[in-house]
Scaffold this active site. Structure first.
Site, short mmCIF file in Angstrom:
data_model
loop_
_atom_site.label_atom_id
_atom_site.label_comp_id
_atom_site.label_asym_id
_atom_site.label_seq_id
_atom_site.Cartn_x
_atom_site.Cartn_y
_atom_site.Cartn_z
N ASP A 225 -6.76 -3.64 -6.43
CA ASP A 225 -6.51 -2.48 -5.77
C ASP A 225 -4.98 -2.25 -6.14
OD1 ASP A 225 -8.15 -4.27 -4.40
OD2 ASP A 225 -8.34 -2.84 -2.57
N ASP B 111 0.77 -1.20 0.15
CA ASP B 111 -0.04 -0.02 -0.02
C ASP B 111 0.78 1.17 -0.02
OD1 ASP B 111 -2.64 -0.87 -0.23
OD2 ASP B 111 -2.63 -1.73 1.89
N1 GLY Z 1 -7.36 -1.35 -0.77
C1 GLY Z 1 -8.40 -1.89 0.20
C2 GLY Z 1 -9.89 -1.23 -0.23
O1 GLY Z 1 -9.97 -0.69 -1.30
O2 GLY Z 1 -10.56 -1.23 0.59
#
Ligand code: GLY
Length: 391
Positions: free
Chosen positions: A172, A114
């Site tokens: 994501d 992330d």
């Molecule tokens: N990246 C995690 C979400 O979109 O909740």
């Protein structure tokens, strides 16, 4: 004297009518959205602290704050930068600097994918707007940490280190590629863009169904490099279309086209966009249910964050395709809905978040129908894009 006055006032009246006719219609909803965002962000920056910026709101009304390992920790600083850009309010710039600089140590993190969200949304915007070399150095360091999660056999960056999967990659993760493409351009080191394009290609091959809806999680075999499982984590079921996942996908491939001009990425982005725009389960106001296959539609919670991410992506996509007006108009309608009282908070309310009604992870009963920091971030990004395209 009286006749002269009568003549003059007639001319003045005609001039006023002519000027009113020539003036483009004011986007009142847009002015209201920008003003509200500015007010909320000033209040929020004063109320919270750079060490614990706001993430969402618990059902009991308490605010969930971010710690430094939180995947959403970069969004509030990034939203302050966008708020500053929209309003030219120097207080927001000063706050953005404070909230960004509190995240410096994140550049060492290697246990999650992330870092794109955490660093590029905060320091990325900070560097773009200030050209402060210290911010660039944080970004370059963080990008090295991020690519430590790349596996050559799989050809992707590993998303998570938790749960049952051997090598989980989530849709994501497309969003982190912007950070790597920027790093490659800035450092003239192809290693970052090679990793980003490999990740985008492998994801294109394995994450999407025939109708261009996407799986959330694909787990790979690290010996063969082949997909082992296609699952969901935050969606309704393994075969359903989790709304935010589709949004990350269309944003990710549009952004990859911006950097590479590879037509395959543009095709992928338009295919995902068309999938979203033609969905029968899309409500009339275009703010999606949290999952397009949620069982209790039309009573399922909406996800304003998915709407905001999609709007921002479609605005960019509209610039790259012939017939892009349909993406622009769709995004404009999404933004108008998000800017209505149904979703946009009144200044001074909503714990100083800008938008209401997002969903984080419904299957875990976590962050259901709450304000959420990444909804605000992509909403303001989309408003900025919309404003500059209208000009
Ligand atoms: N990246 C995690 C979400 O979109 O909740």
């Amino acid at each position: 004297m009286n006749r002269l006055f009568l003549h003059l006032s007639r001319y003045i009246l005609i001039a006023i009518v002519l000027m009113a006719c020539q003036k483009p219609p004011t986007d009142q909803w847009l002015n209201h959205a920008v003003k509200t965002a500015e007010q909320q962000l000033v209040l929020a920056a004063e109320h919270y602290t750079p060490e614990h910026n706001p993430r969402s709101v618990y059902p009991n009304g308490d605010v969930r704050l971010c710690h430094l390992q939180d995947w959403t920790v970069g969004f509030f600083p990034g939203t302050l930068w966008y708020g500053y850009e929209l309003s030219a309010n120097d207080q927001l710039k000063d706050e953005a600097i404070k909230y960004t600089e509190a995240l410096d140590s994140i550049k060492h993190i290697t246990h999650t994918h992330d870092l794109g969200f955490m660093l590029y949304c905060s320091y990325g915007n900070a560097y773009r707007l200030t050209k402060n070399e210290a911010y660039k150095n944080v970004l370059l360091h963080g990008a090295q940490s991020l690519i430590s999660r790349y596996n050559k056999t799989v050809g992707c960056i590993r998303s998570w280190d938790f749960d049952e999967w051997q090598y989980p990659v989530i849709v994501d993760n497309m969003m982190n590629l912007e950070y790597l493409m920027w790093t490659s351009n800035t450092s003239n080191d192809k290693v970052y863009s090679d990793i980003a394009t490999s990740h985008a290609d492998i994801t294109m091959a394995n994450h999407f169904r025939e109708d261009y809806s996407s799986y959330h999680v694909v787990s790979y075999d690290t010996i063969t490099g082949k997909p082992l499982e296609k699952h969901t984590h935050q969606g309704y079921s393994h075969e359903s279309s989790w709304a935010r996942g589709q949004a990350w996908g269309v944003y990710g491939y549009t952004m990859m086209y911006r950097f590479t001009k590879d037509p395959a990425y543009l095709q992928m982005a338009t295919n995902i966009a068309d999938f979203i725009m033609n969905l029968e389960t899309m409500p009339a106001d275009l703010i999606p249910y949290w999952d397009y296959n949620a069982p209790n539609i039309p009573n399922a919670p909406r996800d304003a964050s998915a709407a905001a991410i999609t709007a921002s992506a479609l605005l960019e996509l509209s610039k790259y395709t012939t017939g892009g007006e349909k993406y622009f108009e769709y995004a404009e309608n999404v933004l108008k809905s998000l800017s209505s009282p149904a979703y946009l908070a009144e200044a001074g309310t909503n714990n100083f978040f800008v938008l209401k009604h997002s969903v984080g992870a419904l299957p875990n009963n976590s962050e259901v129908d709450t304000p959420i920091n990444y909804a605000d971030y992509y909403y303001l990004e989309a408003i900025l894009r919309y404003q500059s395209m209208k000009k």
